[in-house]
Design an enzyme around this catalytic site. Structure first.
Site, mmCIF file in Angstrom:
data_model
loop_
_atom_site.group_PDB
_atom_site.id
_atom_site.type_symbol
_atom_site.label_atom_id
_atom_site.label_comp_id
_atom_site.label_asym_id
_atom_site.label_seq_id
_atom_site.Cartn_x
_atom_site.Cartn_y
_atom_site.Cartn_z
ATOM 1 N N SER A 29 1.073 -0.901 -0.183
ATOM 2 C CA SER A 29 0.239 0.507 0.135
ATOM 3 C C SER A 29 1.180 0.831 0.203
ATOM 4 O O SER A 29 0.425 2.154 -0.168
ATOM 5 C CB SER A 29 -1.083 0.213 0.718
ATOM 6 N N ASN A 116 -1.783 -2.620 13.723
ATOM 7 C CA ASN A 116 -3.684 -2.109 13.664
ATOM 8 C C ASN A 116 -3.615 -1.190 14.319
ATOM 9 O O ASN A 116 -4.707 0.062 13.245
ATOM 10 C CB ASN A 116 -4.024 -3.390 13.659
ATOM 11 N N THR A 161 -40.016 25.536 -10.503
ATOM 12 C CA THR A 161 -40.228 24.234 -9.661
ATOM 13 C C THR A 161 -40.198 23.904 -11.369
ATOM 14 O O THR A 161 -40.495 24.226 -12.304
ATOM 15 C CB THR A 161 -41.198 24.473 -9.659
ATOM 16 N N HIS A 162 -40.054 22.305 -11.635
ATOM 17 C CA HIS A 162 -39.390 21.385 -12.510
ATOM 18 C C HIS A 162 -38.955 22.715 -13.900
ATOM 19 O O HIS A 162 -39.152 22.071 -14.715
ATOM 20 C CB HIS A 162 -40.977 21.440 -13.167
ATOM 21 N N SER A 283 -13.058 26.355 -27.067
ATOM 22 C CA SER A 283 -12.832 25.147 -27.904
ATOM 23 C C SER A 283 -12.100 25.438 -29.148
ATOM 24 O O SER A 283 -11.969 26.465 -29.905
ATOM 25 C CB SER A 283 -14.467 25.223 -28.943
ATOM 26 N N LYS A 289 -16.798 30.081 -28.488
ATOM 27 C CA LYS A 289 -17.734 29.589 -27.405
ATOM 28 C C LYS A 289 -16.585 29.471 -26.630
ATOM 29 O O LYS A 289 -15.778 30.126 -26.041
ATOM 30 C CB LYS A 289 -17.175 27.800 -28.168
ATOM 31 N N ASN A 291 -17.102 28.122 -22.545
ATOM 32 C CA ASN A 291 -17.507 26.809 -22.086
ATOM 33 C C ASN A 291 -17.591 26.437 -20.138
ATOM 34 O O ASN A 291 -16.388 27.233 -20.037
ATOM 35 C CB ASN A 291 -17.209 25.780 -22.830
ATOM 36 N N GLU A 296 -18.915 22.438 -15.275
ATOM 37 C CA GLU A 296 -19.350 20.312 -15.331
ATOM 38 C C GLU A 296 -18.222 19.899 -14.990
ATOM 39 O O GLU A 296 -19.100 18.794 -14.281
ATOM 40 C CB GLU A 296 -18.798 20.241 -17.081
ATOM 41 N N TYR A 323 -9.610 -6.533 12.350
ATOM 42 C CA TYR A 323 -8.456 -5.979 11.909
ATOM 43 C C TYR A 323 -9.040 -7.210 10.378
ATOM 44 O O TYR A 323 -8.510 -8.328 10.127
ATOM 45 C CB TYR A 323 -7.306 -5.732 11.545
ATOM 46 N N LYS A 331 -8.251 3.854 1.959
ATOM 47 C CA LYS A 331 -7.303 4.955 2.135
ATOM 48 C C LYS A 331 -7.322 5.552 0.390
ATOM 49 O O LYS A 331 -8.053 6.597 0.701
ATOM 50 C CB LYS A 331 -6.187 5.050 2.314
HETATM 51 N N1 ARG Z 1 -1.515 -1.110 5.232
HETATM 52 C C1 ARG Z 1 -1.991 -1.368 6.210
HETATM 53 C C2 ARG Z 1 -3.290 -1.063 5.869
HETATM 54 O O1 ARG Z 1 -3.647 -0.354 5.414
HETATM 55 C C3 ARG Z 1 -1.516 -1.780 7.584
HETATM 56 C C4 ARG Z 1 -1.958 -2.627 8.526
HETATM 57 C C5 ARG Z 1 -1.662 -4.246 8.276
HETATM 58 N N2 ARG Z 1 -1.843 -4.643 9.491
HETATM 59 C C6 ARG Z 1 -1.613 -6.260 9.113
HETATM 60 N N3 ARG Z 1 -2.424 -6.663 10.302
HETATM 61 N N4 ARG Z 1 -1.388 -6.955 8.025
HETATM 62 O O2 ARG Z 1 -4.208 -1.683 6.847
#
Ligand code: ARG
Length: 464
Positions: A29, A116, A161-162, A283, A289, A291, A296, A323, A331
């Site tokens: 990660s 964790n 409205t509408h 454009s 144009k 825009n 948007e 966990y 994330k």
């Molecule tokens: N990179 C992990 C996460 O984002 C960290 C926690 C990992 N914990 C484990 N028991 N493998 O969740």
């Protein structure tokens, strides 16, 4: 990123061989959680100081850890930190580097802690900052709407409205409607921030620890209100992230409605507003144009934010306590949504500050489509003591007459009106003008300039 094919230095004790390349790719990660480096270092420094205060490690070890972590922070800030995919995530990257820098004491940092509770703490700290940033951005956006409301407290425009012209309203009233929405978004963020502000640190892997730690101390050091009460919940709770995404989705929904209005209002068919060049594009083929691309894109951002909310709800659904690695997928959803929301808020704030209402067009549009028909019906009730249902019927006949003549209600002669309802007199013309119409709507929350000015004053005081 430097990679070596040995077993993982941080947890590889029972492993004979290193992970398959695909295992490493799905497991790592670090590509995204490096965004939590600062939070990880803050959490670790608080943890080390607490371990020393509780006599679990020596003060000199805690000092070495703290110094080393600050060195790492500056390496990261300078872009000199050697991130490694083999070290999986930000937590192990930092701890491994700490070992390089200070040797043995680094190995004591993870006492009475697990990744964790560490990741839950880091992520909470990160999300908490986003709540604060969004709250500040919402204030700026509300101030931009207030500025517009002040400029046009008695500027008439059609209310819809509408998307059909309904009754005249004031520009100020329309702007203040958004102030109300974004104020609720802000209060949602404030509520969620207060709810999430408990410290997971010290919950360890899931069951707490046998070391005599002081969770109050780390909680306080990291600006939490108190330690989370249940260790299983502390390491597996991600509803704070869901709260953020929920608040972000609703806020983005509000932004998308204003964005849509800007797209419609700035069109050649409406000409209600001019969007500044700063927030428009041209454009490549049609030189004439201009825009409303920013509007948007703001309108579209809600799509990815809603997507993130559904993604994380689905990731968390059915996960047994405590966990599970599934939770690592939390994330990117939140990072992307926070980035999208902050950018959308900034863009909308700029657009609202810059946009210029076209007063003349708004006035013409306010009067079209028999927008004062309700005022006429109300007048029949008030002046002639007619039941509202009858007044509605009489007004309908007058609208039909005006439509047939191709004129507006105020252009009908008194004789024409009296041919439908004999008791109508000259006073009726006073309510057929759009200015009179909006000025008359003084009921609480109504569109009258007087009300709008009162609301502006209220919100200005709130926001200062
Ligand atoms: N990179 C992990 C996460 O984002 C960290 C926690 C990992 N914990 C484990 N028991 N493998 O969740």
């Amino acid at each position: 990123m430097s990679d070596k094919k040995t077993s993982n230095a941080m947890w590889g004790g029972r492993f004979a061989a290193g992970p398959d390349a695909i295992m490493e790719a799905i497991n790592a990660s670090i590509g995204f959680d490096k965004r939590m480096a600062k939070q990880d270092i803050d959490g670790s420094r608080a943890h080390a100081a607490m371990l020393a205060a509780c006599g679990i490690i020596t003060s000199s070890d805690a000092d070495a850890i703290s110094e080393g972590l600050l060195t790492i922070l500056s390496e990261i800030e300078r872009g000199e930190f050697p991130f490694s995919v083999a070290l999986e995530d930000i937590h192990m990257n930092i701890e491994s580097r700490l070992t390089d820098l200070i040797g043995e004491p680094a190995g004591r940092l993870h006492t009475a802690r697990s990744r964790n509770d560490q990741v839950a703490t880091d992520f909470k700290l990160w999300v908490r900052e986003q709540f604060d940033a969004v709250i500040i951005s919402l204030d700026a956006l509300m101030l931009a709407f207030l500025g517009q409301a002040e400029r046009g407290a008695d500027m008439v425009m059609p209310g819809f409205t509408h998307l059909q012209v309904a009754q005249p309203v004031t520009w100020g009233h329309h702007m203040m409607a958004y102030v109300e929405m974004f104020a609720r978004d802000k209060s949602r963020m404030i509520d969620a921030r207060a709810r999430m502000n408990t410290s997971p640190l010290g919950a360890a892997a899931l069951a707490g620890t046998s070391f005599p730690i002081d969770r109050e101390m780390t909680s306080k050091a990291l600006g939490f209100d108190r330690p989370a009460a249940n260790s299983l919940d502390a390491v597996s709770d991600r509803d704070f992230a869901l709260d953020f995404l929920t608040g972000a989705s609703i806020c983005a929904t509000h932004l998308s409605r204003m964005a849509e209005e800007l797209v419609i209002w700035s069109s050649a068919q409406f000409k209600f507003v001019t969007i500044s060049d700063r927030f428009s594009t041209g454009s490549s083929i049609m030189p004439q144009k201009k825009n409303p691309d920013a509007a948007e894109l703001i309108r579209a951002k809600v799509g990815r934010i809603n997507g993130s909310l559904i993604a994380l709800l689905t990731i968390m659904k059915g996960l047994p306590l405590a966990y599970s690695k599934d939770m690592q997928e939390d994330k990117e959803q939140v990072f992307d949504s926070a980035d999208s929301l902050m950018l959308a808020l900034a863009a909308m704030t700029g657009m609202v500050q810059d946009m210029r209402p076209n007063e003349a067009e708004l006035r013409i549009a306010a009067a079209t489509g028999f927008s004062t028909a309700t005022d006429l019906a109300d007048w029949l009730v008030r002046a002639l003591n007619m039941p509202f249902r009858n007044a509605h019927h009489v007004t309908g006949a007058l609208v039909k007459m005006a439509e047939d003549q191709g004129c507006d209600l105020h252009e009908l002669t008194l004789e024409q009106m009296q041919s439908v309802e004999k008791d109508i007199n000259n006073d009726v013309y006073e309510v057929l003008g759009v200015d009179n119409s909006v000025a008359s709507r003084t009921s609480l929350g109504g569109t009258s300039p007087e009300n709008v000015r009162r609301q502006i004053k209220f919100w200005k005081a709130e926001l200062s």
